[in-house]
Scaffold this motif. Structure first.
Motif, mmCIF file in Angstrom:
data_model
loop_
_atom_site.group_PDB
_atom_site.id
_atom_site.type_symbol
_atom_site.label_atom_id
_atom_site.label_comp_id
_atom_site.label_asym_id
_atom_site.label_seq_id
_atom_site.Cartn_x
_atom_site.Cartn_y
_atom_site.Cartn_z
ATOM 1 N N ALA A 93 22.203 -19.400 -43.497
ATOM 2 C CA ALA A 93 23.222 -19.664 -42.474
ATOM 3 C C ALA A 93 24.547 -19.005 -42.842
ATOM 4 O O ALA A 93 25.217 -18.411 -41.984
ATOM 5 C CB ALA A 93 23.406 -21.175 -42.315
ATOM 6 N N ILE A 94 24.924 -19.091 -44.109
ATOM 7 C CA ILE A 94 26.181 -18.471 -44.550
ATOM 8 C C ILE A 94 26.095 -16.949 -44.407
ATOM 9 O O ILE A 94 27.048 -16.301 -43.954
ATOM 10 C CB ILE A 94 26.498 -18.876 -46.003
ATOM 11 C CG1 ILE A 94 26.848 -20.365 -46.060
ATOM 12 C CG2 ILE A 94 27.643 -18.044 -46.569
ATOM 13 C CD1 ILE A 94 26.992 -20.920 -47.466
ATOM 14 N N ILE A 95 24.949 -16.390 -44.781
ATOM 15 C CA ILE A 95 24.755 -14.945 -44.621
ATOM 16 C C ILE A 95 24.844 -14.561 -43.148
ATOM 17 O O ILE A 95 25.408 -13.521 -42.782
ATOM 18 C CB ILE A 95 23.387 -14.522 -45.203
ATOM 19 C CG1 ILE A 95 23.401 -14.620 -46.727
ATOM 20 C CG2 ILE A 95 23.014 -13.120 -44.764
ATOM 21 C CD1 ILE A 95 24.391 -13.720 -47.408
ATOM 22 N N ILE A 97 26.671 -15.992 -40.877
ATOM 23 C CA ILE A 97 28.098 -15.997 -40.516
ATOM 24 C C ILE A 97 28.782 -14.744 -41.049
ATOM 25 O O ILE A 97 29.546 -14.072 -40.339
ATOM 26 C CB ILE A 97 28.781 -17.263 -41.069
ATOM 27 C CG1 ILE A 97 28.149 -18.515 -40.466
ATOM 28 C CG2 ILE A 97 30.281 -17.245 -40.781
ATOM 29 C CD1 ILE A 97 28.464 -19.792 -41.223
ATOM 30 N N LEU A 98 28.504 -14.415 -42.315
ATOM 31 C CA LEU A 98 29.112 -13.228 -42.925
ATOM 32 C C LEU A 98 28.661 -11.946 -42.229
ATOM 33 O O LEU A 98 29.411 -10.965 -42.177
ATOM 34 C CB LEU A 98 28.758 -13.169 -44.407
ATOM 35 C CG LEU A 98 29.369 -14.261 -45.294
ATOM 36 C CD1 LEU A 98 28.855 -14.140 -46.726
ATOM 37 C CD2 LEU A 98 30.897 -14.179 -45.268
ATOM 38 N N THR A 99 27.445 -11.957 -41.684
ATOM 39 C CA THR A 99 26.958 -10.788 -40.946
ATOM 40 C C THR A 99 27.872 -10.467 -39.769
ATOM 41 O O THR A 99 28.147 -9.295 -39.479
ATOM 42 C CB THR A 99 25.516 -11.022 -40.453
ATOM 43 O OG1 THR A 99 24.659 -11.176 -41.575
ATOM 44 C CG2 THR A 99 25.019 -9.869 -39.602
ATOM 45 N N VAL A 100 28.347 -11.498 -39.095
ATOM 46 C CA VAL A 100 29.273 -11.294 -37.974
ATOM 47 C C VAL A 100 30.521 -10.567 -38.455
ATOM 48 O O VAL A 100 31.015 -9.633 -37.805
ATOM 49 C CB VAL A 100 29.639 -12.655 -37.335
ATOM 50 C CG1 VAL A 100 30.688 -12.478 -36.246
ATOM 51 C CG2 VAL A 100 28.387 -13.325 -36.774
ATOM 52 N N PHE A 101 31.029 -10.978 -39.611
ATOM 53 C CA PHE A 101 32.238 -10.360 -40.160
ATOM 54 C C PHE A 101 31.993 -8.912 -40.571
ATOM 55 O O PHE A 101 32.797 -8.021 -40.267
ATOM 56 C CB PHE A 101 32.739 -11.171 -41.353
ATOM 57 C CG PHE A 101 33.960 -10.586 -42.015
ATOM 58 C CD1 PHE A 101 35.173 -10.537 -41.343
ATOM 59 C CD2 PHE A 101 33.890 -10.076 -43.303
ATOM 60 C CE1 PHE A 101 36.296 -9.988 -41.951
ATOM 61 C CE2 PHE A 101 35.012 -9.540 -43.918
ATOM 62 C CZ PHE A 101 36.219 -9.492 -43.237
ATOM 63 N N VAL A 102 30.875 -8.648 -41.254
ATOM 64 C CA VAL A 102 30.636 -7.277 -41.721
ATOM 65 C C VAL A 102 30.288 -6.344 -40.559
ATOM 66 O O VAL A 102 30.525 -5.136 -40.654
ATOM 67 C CB VAL A 102 29.563 -7.225 -42.833
ATOM 68 C CG1 VAL A 102 30.019 -8.002 -44.055
ATOM 69 C CG2 VAL A 102 28.209 -7.698 -42.351
ATOM 70 N N ALA A 130 19.956 -13.318 -33.680
ATOM 71 C CA ALA A 130 20.718 -13.563 -34.904
ATOM 72 C C ALA A 130 20.754 -15.055 -35.234
ATOM 73 O O ALA A 130 20.655 -15.444 -36.403
ATOM 74 C CB ALA A 130 22.129 -13.007 -34.763
ATOM 75 N N ILE A 131 20.889 -15.896 -34.223
ATOM 76 C CA ILE A 131 20.886 -17.350 -34.448
ATOM 77 C C ILE A 131 19.502 -17.803 -34.898
ATOM 78 O O ILE A 131 19.354 -18.578 -35.845
ATOM 79 C CB ILE A 131 21.312 -18.090 -33.168
ATOM 80 C CG1 ILE A 131 22.759 -17.748 -32.802
ATOM 81 C CG2 ILE A 131 21.158 -19.605 -33.349
ATOM 82 C CD1 ILE A 131 23.167 -18.192 -31.411
ATOM 83 N N GLN A 132 18.473 -17.304 -34.221
ATOM 84 C CA GLN A 132 17.090 -17.698 -34.508
ATOM 85 C C GLN A 132 16.700 -17.415 -35.955
ATOM 86 O O GLN A 132 15.999 -18.208 -36.583
ATOM 87 C CB GLN A 132 16.150 -16.924 -33.573
ATOM 88 C CG GLN A 132 14.716 -17.403 -33.572
ATOM 89 C CD GLN A 132 14.488 -18.621 -32.693
ATOM 90 O OE1 GLN A 132 15.273 -18.889 -31.800
ATOM 91 N NE2 GLN A 132 13.435 -19.365 -32.955
ATOM 92 N N PHE A 133 17.176 -16.293 -36.494
ATOM 93 C CA PHE A 133 16.730 -15.877 -37.822
ATOM 94 C C PHE A 133 17.731 -16.174 -38.933
ATOM 95 O O PHE A 133 17.469 -15.844 -40.092
ATOM 96 C CB PHE A 133 16.391 -14.385 -37.808
ATOM 97 C CG PHE A 133 15.203 -14.046 -36.950
ATOM 98 C CD1 PHE A 133 14.156 -14.946 -36.805
ATOM 99 C CD2 PHE A 133 15.128 -12.841 -36.276
ATOM 100 C CE1 PHE A 133 13.052 -14.649 -36.007
ATOM 101 C CE2 PHE A 133 14.032 -12.522 -35.483
ATOM 102 C CZ PHE A 133 12.994 -13.431 -35.353
ATOM 103 N N SER A 134 18.867 -16.784 -38.588
ATOM 104 C CA SER A 134 19.818 -17.127 -39.651
ATOM 105 C C SER A 134 19.868 -18.625 -39.929
ATOM 106 O O SER A 134 20.439 -19.030 -40.945
ATOM 107 C CB SER A 134 21.227 -16.613 -39.315
ATOM 108 O OG SER A 134 21.695 -17.131 -38.090
ATOM 109 N N ASN A 141 16.929 -11.995 -42.701
ATOM 110 C CA ASN A 141 18.346 -12.176 -42.386
ATOM 111 C C ASN A 141 19.226 -11.641 -43.513
ATOM 112 O O ASN A 141 20.215 -10.938 -43.276
ATOM 113 C CB ASN A 141 18.616 -13.666 -42.161
ATOM 114 C CG ASN A 141 20.038 -13.967 -41.785
ATOM 115 O OD1 ASN A 141 20.629 -13.286 -40.954
ATOM 116 N ND2 ASN A 141 20.615 -14.981 -42.396
ATOM 117 N N LEU A 142 18.864 -11.950 -44.749
ATOM 118 C CA LEU A 142 19.604 -11.457 -45.905
ATOM 119 C C LEU A 142 19.472 -9.943 -46.030
ATOM 120 O O LEU A 142 20.452 -9.244 -46.339
ATOM 121 C CB LEU A 142 19.092 -12.152 -47.170
ATOM 122 C CG LEU A 142 19.662 -11.693 -48.511
ATOM 123 C CD1 LEU A 142 21.183 -11.798 -48.541
ATOM 124 C CD2 LEU A 142 19.050 -12.510 -49.649
#
Length: 544
Positions: A93-95, A97-102, A130-134, A141-142
């Motif tokens: 889940a944290i990854i 969120i960070l994906t959105v930023f990167v 993105a929601i489904q796989f995070s 996702n990672l």
């Protein structure tokens, strides 16, 4: 300041969608999630995986081997939160969120356009894929996160050479995170080199590529060690040929033997393979998969919806037009990225598997952002019309988004709890210390791999399990553990098992039906556990 405000707001939205009730939705842990969690727990306590291998690069799991990086990443979370669903899923889940930023950083690096960067981040934040796989613990996702960072630092390295080597390391980590990366990453690296060749320092890139292929070769060498490619040999597309029935029909129609040269030219397996690969590739770009139905697997979708929103039908083609009008290499890179992303999935056994094609999500969402930019630029001088279009687009989005939220958070848990293996936790928690009072416990394997759930939810001491771990291979790519202490993991054969005294049987309603249990005083139904849609999952029966 406005950009920072909107970016923070988008990240807050992304966090809400990925963290809300993440322990309970999806409503159960998959085999792979539980295996990653228990192996992380085992490595944390003993330095070894469940089978006693010291600090493995690949984890032996159910007769197969999976990359171990997610398990190592999970160790600090297990240390803080214990061996729980939250600890297993929080890194993903944290990854997410960070994906959105990167993505914001990457698009800014590519196009130097802050509005396009914000829109891209927003579309990734609310992307169904993105929601489904995070939210679950999916290594894909990672891997996608590492790939985005790898591309970002590669582009930065065109001007500041030091970043190229960080890019190489990130791509190498992606390769030890998810199997699909071992196909996609080399293709992406090659595409980056070809597209950006005019801006590359040749000495630096030769050194960087040498380092990348050295690391990648080490990963692949560890992968092809004896016994570690069984699943690959059965899951790849080329492992499956046409049936003899199909071939015989063709030979009868043509009058050829299947060994004739003419048959090999006109109807050889090469033709079936090419036709199948083209069909598989194109299906990932079809509206039916992207917009209407999505993945076939209930774990990779929500009821009644596809992988993207319905308004994507309008934004995607407009986004293509927007990207094609941009100068430089940015558009080329995104389009090549999109074209390469489905290849790992195409080469696998399954006709559709969006998890293996998850790298598509980034270019697809940037395309949608480009579609909005196209409308803004095209209607720039027509303020009233632009406002009307944006209001219409926003309203359509809100309706689509509301439907998705309803399907994901309300309907999917109930309708798909069976596919998320809901019930294992409830069974094992209900056993508690009582399991020691029985001479024998038989735990059905009807839903697959019950042993790993027992290890996980009972927090079974890893060192104790390592001493008795014996994998029974069921097929080329799947195996299981049949016994831990007094527990047998197998099909409940009630006609034969009903005579066993002082025992506990955990089975399905089909294995322990009412007519064979309820009328008899020597049997006691301790508990019935249902899936969230009300259908029977497990029944626990005691014999005296």
């Amino acid at each position: 300041m406005k950009i920072k405000f909107w970016l923070i707001l988008i990240l807050f939205l992304a966090a809400s969608l990925r963290l809300w009730n993440v322990s309970n939705n999806p409503p159960g842990l998959t085999w792979d999630e539980v295996a990653l969690g228990y192996n992380a727990y085992s490595i944390m306590l003993t330095g070894r995986d469940e089978y006693g291998t010291l600090l493995p690069l690949n984890l032996k799991s159910f007769g197969d081997y999976k990359p171990s990086f997610y398990a190592y990443l999970d160790i600090p979370f297990i240390a803080v939160f214990g061996l729980t669903e939250l600890a297993i899923r929080l890194p993903s889940a944290i990854i997410g969120i960070l994906t959105v930023f990167v993505v914001f950083l990457l698009v800014q690096q590519l196009f130097k356009n802050q509005l396009l960067s914000l829109l891209s981040a927003f579309f990734v934040a609310v992307s169904p894929l993105a929601i489904q796989f995070s939210r679950p613990a999916f290594e894909s996702n990672l891997a996608v996160f590492l790939n985005i960072l790898g591309v970002y630092f590669f582009l930065k390295g065109l001007k500041q050479k030091k970043w190229i080597f960080l890019s190489v390391i990130l791509f190498a980590f992606s390769s030890i995170t998810y199997q699909a990366s071992r196909v996609f990453v080399p293709l992406l690296v090659l595409a980056l080199v070809v597209i950006c060749k005019k801006d590359i320092d040749k000495k630096v890139i030769v050194t960087a590529l040498t380092l990348f292929f050295a690391l990648f070769s080490a990963v692949m060498l560890a992968t092809i060690l004896p016994g570690q490619t069984n699943r690959l040999s059965t899951l790849n597309y080329f492992a499956y040929q046409r049936s003899e029935e199909v071939i015989n029909t063709i030979t009868i129609e043509d009058g050829f033997s299947k060994y004739d040269f003419g048959f090999q030219i006109l109807h050889g397996e090469w033709w079936a393979y090419i036709k199948g690969l083209v069909e598989r590739y194109l299906i990932y770009f079809s509206p039916k998969v992207l917009i209407i139905d999505g993945d076939y697997s209930q774990r990779h979708r929500v009821p009644d919806l596809g992988s993207m929103y319905y308004f994507s039908v309008v934004l995607l083609p407009l986004g293509f037009i927007f990207l094609l009008r941009q100068k430089g290499n940015a558009s080329k890179l995104l389009l090549v990225w999109l074209l390469l992303a489905p290849i790992p999935a195409v080469l696998s056994r399954d006709l559709i598997n969006m998890l293996r094609a998850f790298n598509m999500v980034i270019p697809l969402e940037v395309l949608q952002a480009g579609g909005v930019m196209f409308l803004i630029e095209r209607l720039k001088g027509k303020r009233i019309l632009l406002k009307l279009v944006l209001v219409l687009l926003s309203t359509t989005f809100l309706v689509n988004f509301s439907i998705y939220i309803d399907r994901y958070f309300i309907h999917a848990p109930k309708e798909y709890s069976k596919y998320w293996l809901y019930g294992y936790k409830q069974v094992i928690k209900s056993l508690g210390e009582k399991s020691k009072q029985y001479d024998k416990i038989v735990f059905t394997d009807s839903f697959g791999q019950p042993y790993i759930y027992y290890l996980f939810y009972s927090k079974y001491p890893p060192q104790r399990f390592q001493n008795q771990a014996h994998l029974e291979q069921n097929s080329a790519d799947i195996g299981t553990i049949r016994r831990i202490d007094n527990i047998e993991f197998r099909h409940v054969d009630w006609p034969a098992d009903r005579g066993v005294k002082n025992s506990l049987f955990i089975g399905t309603l089909e294995e322990l039906p009412d007519k064979d249990v309820k009328p008899f005083s020597e049997f006691t139904i301790l508990k019935d556990i249902n899936f969230l849609d009300g259908q029977s999952a497990f029944r626990i029966v005691e014999t005296r």
